[in-house]
Design a protein around this motif. Structure first.
Motif, PDB file in Angstrom:
ATOM      1  N   ALA A 110      -7.390  -2.744   1.023  1.00 47.80           N
ATOM      2  CA  ALA A 110      -6.934  -4.084   1.389  1.00 47.80           C
ATOM      3  C   ALA A 110      -7.786  -4.650   2.518  1.00 47.80           C
ATOM      4  O   ALA A 110      -8.189  -5.819   2.479  1.00 47.80           O
ATOM      5  CB  ALA A 110      -5.458  -4.035   1.808  1.00 47.80           C
ATOM      6  N   ASN A 131      -5.183   2.995   0.020  1.00 43.34           N
ATOM      7  CA  ASN A 131      -4.776   1.654  -0.402  1.00 43.34           C
ATOM      8  C   ASN A 131      -4.936   0.653   0.735  1.00 43.34           C
ATOM      9  O   ASN A 131      -5.388  -0.484   0.526  1.00 43.34           O
ATOM     10  CB  ASN A 131      -3.315   1.649  -0.844  1.00 43.34           C
ATOM     11  CG  ASN A 131      -3.053   2.392  -2.136  1.00 43.34           C
ATOM     12  OD1 ASN A 131      -1.920   2.773  -2.399  1.00 43.34           O
ATOM     13  ND2 ASN A 131      -4.075   2.638  -2.945  1.00 43.34           N
ATOM     14  N   ALA A 132      -4.569   1.062   1.940  1.00 45.12           N
ATOM     15  CA  ALA A 132      -4.703   0.168   3.098  1.00 45.12           C
ATOM     16  C   ALA A 132      -6.166  -0.144   3.360  1.00 45.12           C
ATOM     17  O   ALA A 132      -6.530  -1.302   3.626  1.00 45.12           O
ATOM     18  CB  ALA A 132      -4.062   0.812   4.329  1.00 45.12           C
ATOM     19  N   ALA A 191      -2.811  -5.336   4.988  1.00 42.42           N
ATOM     20  CA  ALA A 191      -2.223  -4.180   4.311  1.00 42.42           C
ATOM     21  C   ALA A 191      -0.815  -3.964   4.831  1.00 42.42           C
ATOM     22  O   ALA A 191      -0.579  -4.037   6.039  1.00 42.42           O
ATOM     23  CB  ALA A 191      -3.071  -2.938   4.550  1.00 42.42           C
ATOM     24  N   LEU A 202       1.967  -1.034   4.861  1.00 42.39           N
ATOM     25  CA  LEU A 202       2.306   0.369   4.592  1.00 42.39           C
ATOM     26  C   LEU A 202       3.779   0.590   4.901  1.00 42.39           C
ATOM     27  O   LEU A 202       4.198   0.403   6.046  1.00 42.39           O
ATOM     28  CB  LEU A 202       1.462   1.298   5.463  1.00 42.39           C
ATOM     29  CG  LEU A 202       0.180   1.895   4.886  1.00 42.39           C
ATOM     30  CD1 LEU A 202      -0.517   2.749   5.941  1.00 42.39           C
ATOM     31  CD2 LEU A 202       0.461   2.734   3.648  1.00 42.39           C
ATOM     32  N   ALA A 239       0.848  -1.194   0.000  1.00 38.53           N
ATOM     33  CA  ALA A 239       0.000   0.000   0.000  1.00 38.53           C
ATOM     34  C   ALA A 239       0.880   1.239   0.000  1.00 38.53           C
ATOM     35  O   ALA A 239       1.933   1.268   0.635  1.00 38.53           O
ATOM     36  CB  ALA A 239      -0.922  -0.005   1.216  1.00 38.53           C
ATOM     37  N   GLN A 240       0.435   2.262  -0.707  1.00 39.71           N
ATOM     38  CA  GLN A 240       1.178   3.519  -0.747  1.00 39.71           C
ATOM     39  C   GLN A 240       0.423   4.662  -0.091  1.00 39.71           C
ATOM     40  O   GLN A 240       0.912   5.795  -0.067  1.00 39.71           O
ATOM     41  CB  GLN A 240       1.500   3.883  -2.199  1.00 39.71           C
ATOM     42  CG  GLN A 240       2.402   2.891  -2.905  1.00 39.71           C
ATOM     43  CD  GLN A 240       3.769   2.751  -2.248  1.00 39.71           C
ATOM     44  OE1 GLN A 240       4.250   3.668  -1.587  1.00 39.71           O
ATOM     45  NE2 GLN A 240       4.397   1.580  -2.395  1.00 39.71           N
ATOM     46  N   SER A 241      -0.753   4.371   0.453  1.00 38.01           N
ATOM     47  CA  SER A 241      -1.564   5.418   1.074  1.00 38.01           C
ATOM     48  C   SER A 241      -2.566   4.778   2.019  1.00 38.01           C
ATOM     49  O   SER A 241      -2.781   3.556   1.995  1.00 38.01           O
ATOM     50  CB  SER A 241      -2.313   6.218   0.001  1.00 38.01           C
ATOM     51  OG  SER A 241      -3.261   5.383  -0.657  1.00 38.01           O
TER      52      SER A 241
END
Length: 321
Positions: A156, A152-153, A163, A165, A147-149
């Protein structure tokens, strides 16, 4: 408009004077002073010369409970806390900053087993570490994206996946201090702080680990005396090569901290006479294939990890209630 409090140079000399007198002569900072100092360090308001002096002085002295509490207050105020997913269990937070050298890194297996039980799992850590196999590398081999944000988490969690991060995405100011190890050659207090972060705005279960006995004492005091009860619970265990996953060869002791009280959930066990069937821990792809086979029931699950999963599931459910 820029806040002058976050840009004005910070005079750290008075703090260095307290903590920089050597292991026997140094004095510890109060929680308020520690919070003020670490906030300035995170904001980049401490000069390079003073920063080096602070980090090395603290490395020699060792952190007190009040200092760790103050540092963590500033750390968690330096990034946006995550919203807890709507689920029957509170999220479980798994830091992963060590990876493995000899034993296989089975932290991703722990995360996947919890997610399979409906428990939201947030892993955070580093992507790579020379000479070690990181959880991020294994997850990539398993086809699970990093995840990049926060969005995104959350996606997931909604999909029932753990997720991961990177610390750069979760807490970028802390990532900058963490990276100073490459310059100074030694760890600093941030390496302890990232392992006890509670990055959610709602209660969560933190899985934390230590590598040296003095850290067990200090972190036990922190969770019993200083950790806010409304932030959730913590499990504290000796790390498996620094990772917060049960040792597959023998169960680690796990202490549960809830509302200021400590309870031993798992007693440390002696090494097993018959070692479990484990993969070669030096390769991310091999570890990933073994994890896939274990999840399909083709390899026996390490009992210590299954026991850890059961305790995590039970406490995470109680925190949601």
């Amino acid at each position: 408009m820029t806040n002058p409090a976050t840009t004005t140079p910070f005079a750290a000399g008075r703090f260095i004077k307290e903590i920089g007198r050597g292991k026997k002569g140094a004095r510890s900072l109060s929680r308020d002073d520690a919070r003020e100092l670490y906030a300035a360090m995170l904001d980049g308001r401490v000069s390079d010369l003073e920063m080096g002096g602070l980090l090395l002085a603290m490395r020699i002295k060792g952190e007190s409970v009040d200092e760790i509490a103050g540092f963590l207050d500033a750390a968690e105020a330096s990034f946006s806390l995550l919203a807890a997913p709507a689920a029957s269990h509170a999220p479980v937070v798994i830091p992963s900053y060590n990876g493995s050298r000899s034993l296989p890194n089975l932290t991703p297996l722990l995360a996947l087993l919890l997610a399979r039980e409906g428990v939201p799992v947030l892993m955070h850590g580093v992507l790579t570490d020379p000479g070690r196999v990181t959880s991020a590398e294994i997850l990539r081999e398993l086809g699970l994206p990093v995840a990049q944000s926060a969005a995104n988490a959350a996606a997931a969690f909604a999909a029932g996946r753990p997720a991961f991060l990177p610390i750069e995405a979760l807490a970028p100011k802390m990532a900058r201090l963490l990276a100073l190890r490459r310059i100074l050659g030694v760890r600093n207090s941030t390496h302890t702080l990232v392992k006890i972060l509670q990055p959610f705005s709602a209660p969560a279960l933190r899985l934390t680990s230590y590598t040296h006995p003095e850290y067990f004492t200090m972190l036990s005091e922190y969770f019993a005396q200083c950790a806010p009860a409304d932030r959730g619970d913590a499990f504290l265990m000796r790390g498996t090569e620094g990772e917060t996953v049960a040792n597959p060869k023998r169960a680690n002791r796990i202490d549960w901290f809830h509302a200021g009280a400590a309870q031993v959930l798992v007693e440390r066990q002696p090494p097993q006479e018959t070692l479990p069937d484990l993969p070669d821990g030096s390769d991310a792809a091999t570890t990933a294939r073994w994890i896939e086979a274990a999840l399909r029931g083709e390899r026996p699950m390490p009992p210590a990890i299954l026991e850890q999963v059961a305790h995590c599931r039970e406490v995470a459910a109680s925190l949601r209630v």
